[in-house]
Design an enzyme around this catalytic site. Structure first.
Site, PDB file in Angstrom:
ATOM      1  N   SER A 136       0.842  -1.192   0.000  1.00  0.00           N
ATOM      2  CA  SER A 136       0.000   0.000   0.000  1.00  0.00           C
ATOM      3  C   SER A 136       0.876   1.240   0.000  1.00  0.00           C
ATOM      4  O   SER A 136       2.007   1.224   0.512  1.00  0.00           O
ATOM      5  CB  SER A 136      -0.903   0.017   1.240  1.00  0.00           C
ATOM      6  OG  SER A 136      -1.571   1.264   1.375  1.00  0.00           O
ATOM      7  N   TYR A 149      -1.569  -0.235  10.689  1.00  0.00           N
ATOM      8  CA  TYR A 149      -1.770  -0.692   9.309  1.00  0.00           C
ATOM      9  C   TYR A 149      -0.591  -0.270   8.443  1.00  0.00           C
ATOM     10  O   TYR A 149      -0.056  -1.069   7.661  1.00  0.00           O
ATOM     11  CB  TYR A 149      -3.072  -0.130   8.753  1.00  0.00           C
ATOM     12  CG  TYR A 149      -3.308  -0.467   7.297  1.00  0.00           C
ATOM     13  CD1 TYR A 149      -3.700  -1.750   6.926  1.00  0.00           C
ATOM     14  CD2 TYR A 149      -3.134   0.492   6.309  1.00  0.00           C
ATOM     15  CE1 TYR A 149      -3.911  -2.069   5.586  1.00  0.00           C
ATOM     16  CE2 TYR A 149      -3.342   0.185   4.975  1.00  0.00           C
ATOM     17  CZ  TYR A 149      -3.731  -1.089   4.616  1.00  0.00           C
ATOM     18  OH  TYR A 149      -3.932  -1.398   3.291  1.00  0.00           O
TER      19      TYR A 149
END
Length: 199
Positions: A136, A149
């Protein structure tokens, strides 16, 4: 038209979002696709003679082994692995429950590594293969309230770099995807979990 030479692809985390879109894209490109999710009933509408839904929980070693065994039993090989399964977590670092952080790391980092380890020996034997790890942009640009995250995706990027260096001599290519913001159930579920906390 698919043939025995069509690439065989195993994808994790295909119930919604990026994983589901990738499964359909590989299928449309003529690949033999095995799309997985913890709850395979979420994939029932995708099932066809060349797209097989499988149950796969990346945090469960027996589930990983069963899924990989199913791919080889049906196709005899695996050309592409896409590690997409993941959890998001929105929480202030000062207050985030460590158990939540462990779950994210277990899924996003160790789960992807475990699936890769299950298929790498087969790819080494075949002297070819391609592993795609879905990271990501959050692993590069950390944002407030998503530190755990972001850390998990940064760890995935590091593992991918190491995989690429180690596996290249065996004919195995490793690619890291680093998508930006995508509206999927991943973020919706994380937001709902935060809202459901008993404050």
């Amino acid at each position: 038209m698919r043939s025995s030479a069509s690439p065989v692809v195993l994808l994790t985390g295909c119930s919604t979002g990026i994983g589901r879109a990738l499964a359909l894209a590989f299928h449309d490109a003529g690949c033999r696709v095995f799309a997985t999710a913890r709850r395979p009933e979420t994939l029932s509408d995708l099932a066809s003679s060349t797209l097989t839904p499988l149950a796969l929980d990346v945090t469960d070693p027996s589930s990983i082994q069963a899924s990989v065994a199913s791919v080889f039993a049906e196709s005899g090989r695996l050309d592409i692995l896409v590690n997409n399964a993941g959890l998001a977590l929105f929480w202030p670092i000062a207050e985030v429950p460590l158990e939540r952080v462990r779950r994210v790391m277990e899924t996003n980092v160790l789960g992807a590594l475990a699936v890769a380890q299950a298929v790498i020996p087969h790819m080494i034997e075949a002297k070819r293969g391609h592993i795609v790890n879905v990271g990501s942009i959050s692993g590069l640009l950390t944002t407030p309230f998503a530190g755990a995250y972001c850390a998990s995706k940064a760890a995935m990027h590091a593992l991918s770099e190491s995989m690429s260096l180690e596996l290249g001599p065996f004919g195995i290519q490793v690619t890291t995807m680093q998508p930006g913001a995508v509206r999927t159930a991943l973020s919706d579920n994380a937001a709902q979990a935060f809202e459901d906390m008993d404050w």
